[in-house]
Write an enzyme that holds these catalytic residues in place. Sequence first.
Site, PDB file in Angstrom:
ATOM      1  N   LYS A 157      13.555  42.131 -28.869  1.00 11.46           N
ATOM      2  CA  LYS A 157      13.806  40.833 -28.236  1.00 11.46           C
ATOM      3  C   LYS A 157      13.484  40.942 -26.739  1.00 11.46           C
ATOM      4  O   LYS A 157      14.012  41.822 -26.044  1.00 11.46           O
ATOM      5  CB  LYS A 157      15.260  40.405 -28.454  1.00 11.46           C
ATOM      6  CG  LYS A 157      15.532  40.013 -29.908  1.00 11.46           C
ATOM      7  CD  LYS A 157      16.991  39.742 -30.151  1.00 11.46           C
ATOM      8  CE  LYS A 157      17.445  38.433 -29.565  1.00 11.46           C
ATOM      9  NZ  LYS A 157      18.894  38.188 -29.829  1.00 11.46           N
TER      10      LYS A 157
HETATM   11  O1  G3P Z   1      21.452  36.177 -29.377  1.00  7.27           O
HETATM   12  C1  G3P Z   1      21.466  34.946 -28.790  1.00  7.27           C
HETATM   13  C2  G3P Z   1      22.431  33.974 -29.343  1.00  7.27           C
HETATM   14  O2  G3P Z   1      22.978  34.467 -30.494  1.00  7.27           O
HETATM   15  C3  G3P Z   1      23.462  33.551 -28.362  1.00  7.27           C
HETATM   16  O3  G3P Z   1      24.528  32.965 -29.014  1.00  7.27           O
HETATM   17  O4  G3P Z   1      26.834  32.225 -29.236  1.00  7.27           O
HETATM   18  O5  G3P Z   1      26.167  33.592 -27.249  1.00  7.27           O
HETATM   19  O6  G3P Z   1      25.414  31.232 -27.464  1.00  7.27           O
HETATM   20  P1  G3P Z   1      25.805  32.473 -28.179  1.00  7.27           P
END
Ligand code: G3P
Length: 225
Positions: free
Chosen positions: A86
């Site tokens: 990533k």
């Molecule tokens: O990996 C990126 C994504 O999963 C972020 O999620 O829940 O931290 O907004 P969140």
Amino acid sequence: MKLMIDDARIEKIKEIWEIYPVEGVTTNPTILAKSGRNPYEVLKEIRAFIGKETPLMAQAVSREAEGMAEEGRRMVKELGENTYVKIPAIPEGFRAMKLLAGEGIPFTATAIYTPMQAFLAGQCGASYAAPYLNRIDNMGYNGVQAAKDIHDIFRNNGMKTEVLVASFKNSHQLLEMCKYGVGAATVAPEVIEGLVKNQTILSAVDVFVQDFEGLAGTGRTMNDC
Ligand code: G3P
């Protein structure tokens, strides 16, 4: 739409894997930090469980392109094929993406808040681009629409890049992505479990069992008739 698990807790991953039709595991630095353990130790445990054919994603954290690319090489060496590096869709990230593309190392463009970031990542050869749906909503924009726009941008420009929507907080957000048929969605275990956590559904199944037991006897099933 492929469904992936956005988590690094091995026990939780196993639990979800056994029940739901999931096809990959994604992590980010915040998720890995929660384990308090060496990230490679955690990722190798996940790789051993999901097998070498299944997509596994982990993020590079270097500030400069060369460092990001070097992290990518190391990840693939340690975690094997079908490991997607990533890379944040920022200027140094695009430079790293071009380096990785030149070496045939697959990568996912991440930290995507705008469709233009995704377009540039697609042009750099990203396998996936990950818009953060709920975080976009939280900024006062429309995360579902942004993910749809990115899907259309890829298709209308003949790119092979798939959308990997991330940052879900509820079932409705995921439903919208299923309806549109984006390439993939990565979802936290608790949100996956919430998709079918519904008392009405459970009650309907209970009534069927009770009615059958009224006919055939308590604890009896179609195997006993
Ligand atoms: O990996 C990126 C994504 O999963 C972020 O999620 O829940 O931290 O907004 P969140």
